[in-house]
Design a protein around this motif. Sequence first.
Motif, PDB file in Angstrom:
ATOM      1  N   GLY A 111     -50.511  56.691 -29.136  1.00 33.96           N
ATOM      2  CA  GLY A 111     -49.436  57.609 -28.770  1.00 33.96           C
ATOM      3  C   GLY A 111     -49.666  58.260 -27.428  1.00 33.96           C
ATOM      4  O   GLY A 111     -48.729  58.415 -26.620  1.00 33.96           O
ATOM      5  N   ALA A 165     -47.242  57.648 -24.181  1.00 33.91           N
ATOM      6  CA  ALA A 165     -46.594  58.790 -23.534  1.00 33.91           C
ATOM      7  C   ALA A 165     -46.960  58.884 -22.061  1.00 33.91           C
ATOM      8  O   ALA A 165     -46.127  59.239 -21.221  1.00 33.91           O
ATOM      9  N   GLN A 204     -44.883  56.236 -19.978  1.00 30.24           N
ATOM     10  CA  GLN A 204     -43.483  56.200 -20.394  1.00 30.24           C
ATOM     11  C   GLN A 204     -42.639  55.316 -19.482  1.00 30.24           C
ATOM     12  O   GLN A 204     -42.623  55.466 -18.272  1.00 30.24           O
ATOM     13  N   ASP A 224     -46.216  51.312 -22.311  1.00 33.44           N
ATOM     14  CA  ASP A 224     -45.383  51.998 -23.294  1.00 33.44           C
ATOM     15  C   ASP A 224     -44.635  50.985 -24.159  1.00 33.44           C
ATOM     16  O   ASP A 224     -44.611  51.088 -25.400  1.00 33.44           O
ATOM     17  N   ARG A 232     -46.328  59.851 -29.860  1.00 31.95           N
ATOM     18  CA  ARG A 232     -45.674  59.606 -28.561  1.00 31.95           C
ATOM     19  C   ARG A 232     -44.472  60.522 -28.381  1.00 31.95           C
ATOM     20  O   ARG A 232     -44.298  61.140 -27.312  1.00 31.95           O
TER      21      ARG A 232
END
Length: 325
Positions: A121, A125, A128, A133, A209
């Motif tokens: 996660g 993140a 992103q 991701d 995330r």
Amino acid sequence: MIAPAMAYLFKRLGLLLLTLLAASALIFAALDWLPGNAAQLIMGPEAPPEAVAALARQLGLDQPAWQRYGAWLAGLARGDLGLSYAYGAPVSDLIAERLAVTLPLALLAMGMAVLVALAAGWWAASQQGRAGDHLVMGLTQLGLALPSFWFGMLLVMLFAVKLQWVDAGGFPGWREDLGGGLWPGLRALLLPAVSLALVQAAILARVARSALLDISREDFMRSARAKGLTRRGALWRHGLRHAALPLLTLGGLQFANLLAGTIVIENVFTLPGLGRLMAQAIANRDLIVVRNGVMLLAALVLIINVVVDLLHGWIDPRLRTRTRE
């Protein structure tokens, strides 16, 4: 400060006791009050009526339902769960013996799931919209789609049958004098734990995330970035701690699911845990083991939820204030 905290604790414990009482009534009703004769089920359809009646008296089935329910509750309070019909042994001893396998399995699986989920996660993140991701989210989607028991069989085929790194099933025990020990026991639980952790890690990673992306938009995160921290470093140093509440909530629910999910996995890997005991008790029509085993699982789930609520109140005191209001 202390009085409100104690009031919050006593309120949660009182709700726990009431919920346990309601759960016990439902479990007792499902196994004792529904149509059917438990003694007839145990002895089979061809048993003579005299033998069935004698077994019914021995099991106390000739008594009123409310009296049998009260006797069961009194036994639970004393720790006396009765004798197993199939094994002829105290149910408390059987359950305690099997919990020595099921609880370490669930804890090991939960530990794996949390570590993998936090790392995945956090990485998703911090990346992103980029390839990392999308890769993590694709893997979590795959983890959600794979059944634990099917993934467990794949692991057995690869690591036990083809590579022969571990045994395909069984459990050597925790005692070294009986051929087991800490390392052999953990080794036997490794593949089952990975099988159970797959789905839980996928769910937790997606929640981690999402929580970290929400936190990354907060003012304190922008201040951390302005002081020179990279996005990845700011999420690591400040974001994970502030994402604890949603992860803790879901983690508690996931651990409760792990305890129930061991029923299938323990049968796949032939582990002598609580889940396998429950499956055997159902097959043997050992209703007293089924009743107490289900009650134990329900109690563990409820206790875990209460612990999560208390941890919420400890992490965020505003929740205790809202409860008092």
